[in-house]
Motif scaffolding. Structure first.
Motif, short mmCIF file in Angstrom:
data_model
loop_
_atom_site.label_atom_id
_atom_site.label_comp_id
_atom_site.label_asym_id
_atom_site.label_seq_id
_atom_site.Cartn_x
_atom_site.Cartn_y
_atom_site.Cartn_z
N ALA A 99 -0.03 -5.74 6.03
CA ALA A 99 0.51 -6.30 4.78
C ALA A 99 -0.02 -5.57 3.56
O ALA A 99 0.71 -5.34 2.59
N THR A 100 -1.29 -5.17 3.59
CA THR A 100 -1.88 -4.49 2.43
C THR A 100 -1.24 -3.13 2.19
O THR A 100 -0.95 -2.76 1.04
N PRO A 105 2.26 -0.39 -2.84
CA PRO A 105 3.26 0.19 -3.75
C PRO A 105 3.88 -0.85 -4.68
O PRO A 105 4.14 -0.56 -5.86
N ILE A 106 4.11 -2.06 -4.17
CA ILE A 106 4.69 -3.11 -5.01
C ILE A 106 3.72 -3.50 -6.12
O ILE A 106 4.11 -3.66 -7.29
N VAL A 107 2.45 -3.66 -5.77
CA VAL A 107 1.44 -4.02 -6.77
C VAL A 107 1.27 -2.90 -7.78
O VAL A 107 1.14 -3.14 -8.99
N TRP A 108 1.26 -1.66 -7.31
CA TRP A 108 1.08 -0.49 -8.18
C TRP A 108 2.18 -0.43 -9.23
O TRP A 108 1.92 -0.31 -10.44
N ILE A 190 4.48 -11.96 -4.85
CA ILE A 190 5.75 -11.63 -4.19
C ILE A 190 5.50 -10.89 -2.88
O ILE A 190 6.13 -11.19 -1.84
N ALA A 191 4.59 -9.93 -2.90
CA ALA A 191 4.28 -9.19 -1.67
C ALA A 191 3.71 -10.10 -0.59
O ALA A 191 3.97 -9.90 0.60
N ALA A 192 2.92 -11.10 -0.99
CA ALA A 192 2.37 -12.03 -0.01
C ALA A 192 3.47 -12.81 0.69
O ALA A 192 3.42 -13.02 1.91
#
Length: 256
Positions: A99-100, A105-108, A190-192
């Protein structure tokens, strides 16, 4: 929610060795990224940093979505973000390796979008603090969604170390890009939700009482109380009472 499984709880030497390798991989990856930030900071004096920052509502400033997290304004700025990345990156990568990798990329990009959309025109945003906020909110949200033991423990550690990030997504201090913090935090949440099932849930022990046959109990009786006559009591009044009626003589010679 953690689902029961027939698999035994993994507490073998081989499993512990695999967990140790996963932790070392996450630590080495986080340390390598921190060293990259140090190298970029050492080279910042040789080029114009502003050209690679996020500039709100500027087409030229969109390049900062990719490069701004690599830049820092001071040694203190770099040290603070490097420490957070080393701890949170190791924690997230050790507990949620799949997941990380997909969430980074989404967090970046999300931290840069937050700064570009919400920042004041003419300002410059740089630094990896948006990424650190994204990792912290990623770990916290995954702990709430998965609710297995490693996830809950990771969420508690992240909150203990960086619970203050829940407040730094709002404007508090002049010169701090809360917009990037907010963008990274939203991207982490959102990524979570998107990648919460990428890493398998750890098996847990199944107890005997979970295997009891409940097919004989109708579904409606599980929620409705039994009849009052079926409830045992400590004392119950007899239904039929027998006794003697005593008649007293009338007073003053009068009959009742």
């Amino acid at each position: 929610m953690q689902l029961p499984t027939e698999a035994p709880v993994p507490d073998t030497p081989a499993q512990r060795k695999a967990d140790r390798r996963r932790l070392l991989r996450a630590l080495n990856a986080s340390l390598a990224f921190v060293l990259l930030l140090v190298a970029v900071f050492a080279a910042q004096s040789s080029f114009d940093v502003r050209a690679f920052t996020v500039q709100p509502w500027s087409l030229h400033g969109l390049i900062g979505l990719l490069t701004a997290p690599l830049l820092h304004g001071s040694v203190e700025h770099l040290a603070a973000n490097a420490t957070s990345l080393l701890l949170l990156g190791t924690l997230a990568g050790a507990v949620y390796p799949k997941a990380t990798v997909r969430a980074l990329p989404i967090v970046w990009i999300g931290s840069g979008i937050g700064a570009w959309l919400l920042g004041d025109p003419g300002s410059y945003h740089l630094g990896a603090s948006g990424v650190t906020h994204g990792l912290m909110f990623l770990v916290m949200t995954l702990g709430l969604l998965r609710r297995d033991r490693p996830s809950i423990a990771a969420a508690m550690i992240a909150f203990l170390l960086y619970g203050g990030m829940l407040l730094t997504v709002l404007p508090r201090e002049i010169g701090v890009s809360w917009q990037a913090h907010l963008g990274g935090a939203v991207a982490g949440v959102i990524a979570a939700f998107v990648f919460r099932l990428r890493d398998p849930l750890p098996p847990r022990k199944r107890y005997s009482w979970e295997d009891e046959d409940e097919s004989m109990v109708p579904a409606h009786e599980e929620l409705e109380p039994p009849s009052p006559r079926e409830v045992p009591v400590l004392w119950n009044r007899p239904e039929h009472q027998t006794g003697v009626v005593l008649r007293f003589p009338p007073r003053n010679g009068q009959e009742e």
